[in-house]
Design a protein around this motif. Structure first.
Motif, mmCIF file in Angstrom:
data_model
loop_
_atom_site.group_PDB
_atom_site.id
_atom_site.type_symbol
_atom_site.label_atom_id
_atom_site.label_comp_id
_atom_site.label_asym_id
_atom_site.label_seq_id
_atom_site.Cartn_x
_atom_site.Cartn_y
_atom_site.Cartn_z
ATOM 1 N N TYR A 92 0.949 -1.192 0.118
ATOM 2 C CA TYR A 92 0.111 -0.058 -0.243
ATOM 3 C C TYR A 92 0.889 1.226 -0.015
ATOM 4 C CZ TYR A 92 -3.832 -3.245 1.396
ATOM 5 O OH TYR A 92 -4.689 -4.175 1.526
ATOM 6 N N CYS A 93 0.451 2.235 -0.611
ATOM 7 C CA CYS A 93 1.193 3.476 -0.985
ATOM 8 C C CYS A 93 0.092 4.728 -0.863
ATOM 9 C CB CYS A 93 1.892 3.396 -2.081
ATOM 10 S SG CYS A 93 2.713 5.137 -2.676
ATOM 11 N N ILE A 94 0.807 5.911 -0.120
ATOM 12 C CA ILE A 94 -0.235 7.160 0.179
ATOM 13 C C ILE A 94 0.061 8.081 -1.215
ATOM 14 C CG2 ILE A 94 -0.890 9.157 1.297
ATOM 15 C CD1 ILE A 94 -1.578 6.724 2.693
ATOM 16 N N VAL A 95 -0.912 8.240 -1.918
ATOM 17 C CA VAL A 95 -0.664 9.086 -3.186
ATOM 18 C C VAL A 95 -1.623 10.407 -3.292
ATOM 19 C CG1 VAL A 95 -0.302 6.783 -4.771
ATOM 20 C CG2 VAL A 95 -2.576 7.655 -4.527
ATOM 21 N N ARG A 96 -1.396 11.351 -3.924
ATOM 22 C CA ARG A 96 -2.191 12.333 -4.361
ATOM 23 C C ARG A 96 -2.667 12.339 -5.746
ATOM 24 N NH1 ARG A 96 0.140 17.833 -2.633
ATOM 25 N NH2 ARG A 96 2.078 16.614 -3.101
ATOM 26 N N LYS A 97 -3.988 12.584 -5.866
ATOM 27 C CA LYS A 97 -4.538 12.586 -7.152
ATOM 28 C C LYS A 97 -5.649 13.833 -7.314
ATOM 29 C CE LYS A 97 -6.966 10.042 -10.837
ATOM 30 N NZ LYS A 97 -7.699 9.069 -11.304
ATOM 31 N N ILE A 103 -5.195 6.142 -1.216
ATOM 32 C CA ILE A 103 -4.308 4.566 -1.032
ATOM 33 C C ILE A 103 -4.324 3.802 -2.046
ATOM 34 C CG2 ILE A 103 -4.202 2.891 0.592
ATOM 35 C CD1 ILE A 103 -5.790 4.113 2.612
ATOM 36 N N LEU A 104 -3.129 3.781 -2.484
ATOM 37 C CA LEU A 104 -3.023 2.862 -3.959
ATOM 38 C C LEU A 104 -2.407 1.631 -3.476
ATOM 39 C CD1 LEU A 104 -2.937 2.597 -6.983
ATOM 40 C CD2 LEU A 104 -0.387 3.420 -6.848
ATOM 41 N N LEU A 110 -7.535 1.796 -6.189
ATOM 42 C CA LEU A 110 -7.230 3.087 -5.606
ATOM 43 C C LEU A 110 -8.484 3.711 -4.888
ATOM 44 C CD1 LEU A 110 -5.723 5.857 -5.543
ATOM 45 C CD2 LEU A 110 -6.817 6.513 -7.338
ATOM 46 N N LYS A 111 -8.264 3.945 -3.655
ATOM 47 C CA LYS A 111 -9.251 4.424 -2.838
ATOM 48 C C LYS A 111 -8.998 5.617 -2.275
ATOM 49 C CE LYS A 111 -11.852 4.044 1.753
ATOM 50 N NZ LYS A 111 -12.966 3.419 1.723
ATOM 51 N N HIS A 140 -5.052 0.234 6.313
ATOM 52 C CA HIS A 140 -4.759 0.215 4.777
ATOM 53 C C HIS A 140 -6.032 0.375 4.129
ATOM 54 C CE1 HIS A 140 -0.713 -2.146 5.325
ATOM 55 N NE2 HIS A 140 -0.686 -0.667 4.840
ATOM 56 N N SER A 141 -7.215 0.274 4.664
ATOM 57 C CA SER A 141 -8.529 0.467 3.839
ATOM 58 C C SER A 141 -8.894 2.008 4.046
ATOM 59 C CB SER A 141 -9.516 -0.418 4.462
ATOM 60 O OG SER A 141 -9.979 -0.188 5.662
ATOM 61 N N GLY A 142 -8.258 2.785 4.930
ATOM 62 C CA GLY A 142 -8.815 4.177 5.112
ATOM 63 C C GLY A 142 -9.580 4.351 6.296
ATOM 64 N N LYS A 143 -9.943 2.948 6.922
ATOM 65 C CA LYS A 143 -10.899 3.087 8.197
ATOM 66 C C LYS A 143 -10.057 3.660 9.344
ATOM 67 C CE LYS A 143 -13.159 -0.063 11.235
ATOM 68 N NZ LYS A 143 -13.274 -1.417 11.728
ATOM 69 N N VAL A 144 -10.991 4.728 9.909
ATOM 70 C CA VAL A 144 -10.166 5.130 11.301
ATOM 71 C C VAL A 144 -10.065 3.904 12.430
ATOM 72 C CG1 VAL A 144 -10.450 7.017 13.123
ATOM 73 C CG2 VAL A 144 -10.893 7.482 10.772
#
Length: 185
Positions: A92-97, A103-104, A110-111, A140-144
């Motif tokens: 998993y990787c943090i990206v900006r789009k 999260i890629l 991509l989430k 990794h799923s973006g869940k807090v």
């Protein structure tokens, strides 16, 4: 077509569109080298930078956008990204789009996230800023996975994260999983 070629130091070569580089083009070829391999990028691609993302991943910047690749030259995702915020951590990787964080995943999934800022993953968790001066830990799923009276959570170092408790106006430490091990005092 794959715009890259990977050559290991044991002379094993993974073929790609860049495999046959004419001598005149060789001077224009971009290289990323580490002790294990060299990546050469075909000059026919408009490349401004090649970024090593750790392990088996790298990104190629063309103009102001990035494309992600695996070391075998296959693309991770067909999306074009503004920037990367971290190297891959367990796939998993943090990206900006388009100015937003996401999260890629290594499989190209991509989430996109709604957080104001996201720091790199460490031991499966990342610090995300949900509002001004309010940090949470996400998986990794973006869940807090952790939220509390904490306004700032630091980077993971030696299995601990420094945090600031805004009600007590003191610092404390949490472990890699977000459990408080030294309360703010």
């Amino acid at each position: 077509d794959k715009p890259v070629k990977k050559e290991s130091k044991s002379t094993e070569t993974i073929t790609s569109a860049a495999a046959a580089v004419a001598p005149a083009e060789k001077a224009q070829t971009k290289y990323l080298t580490n002790p294990l391999y060299t990546i050469s990028v075909a000059p026919s691609f408009d490349v401004t930078d090649v970024c090593n993302l750790g392990g088996e991943h790298f990104a190629i910047r063309s103009g102001d956008k990035l494309t992600y690749y695996r070391m075998d030259g296959t693309t991770v995702s067909n999306d074009l990204f503004d920037d990367f915020e971290s190297v891959f951590d367990n796939g998993y990787c943090i990206v900006r789009k388009d100015g937003k964080y996401g999260i890629l995943k290594d499989d190209g999934t991509l989430k996109m996230l709604t957080y104001r800022n996201v720091k790199p993953f460490a031991d499966g968790l990342a610090v995300a800023n949900i509002e001004y001066a309010k940090d949470v830990l996400i998986d990794h799923s973006g869940k807090v996975v952790y939220t509390g009276r904490i306004t700032k959570i630091g980077r993971l170092y030696c299995g601990r994260r420094l945090f600031y408790d805004d009600q007590k106006m003191r610092y404390g430490y949490m472990d890699a999983a977000g459990k408080i091990v030294i309360p703010a005092k």
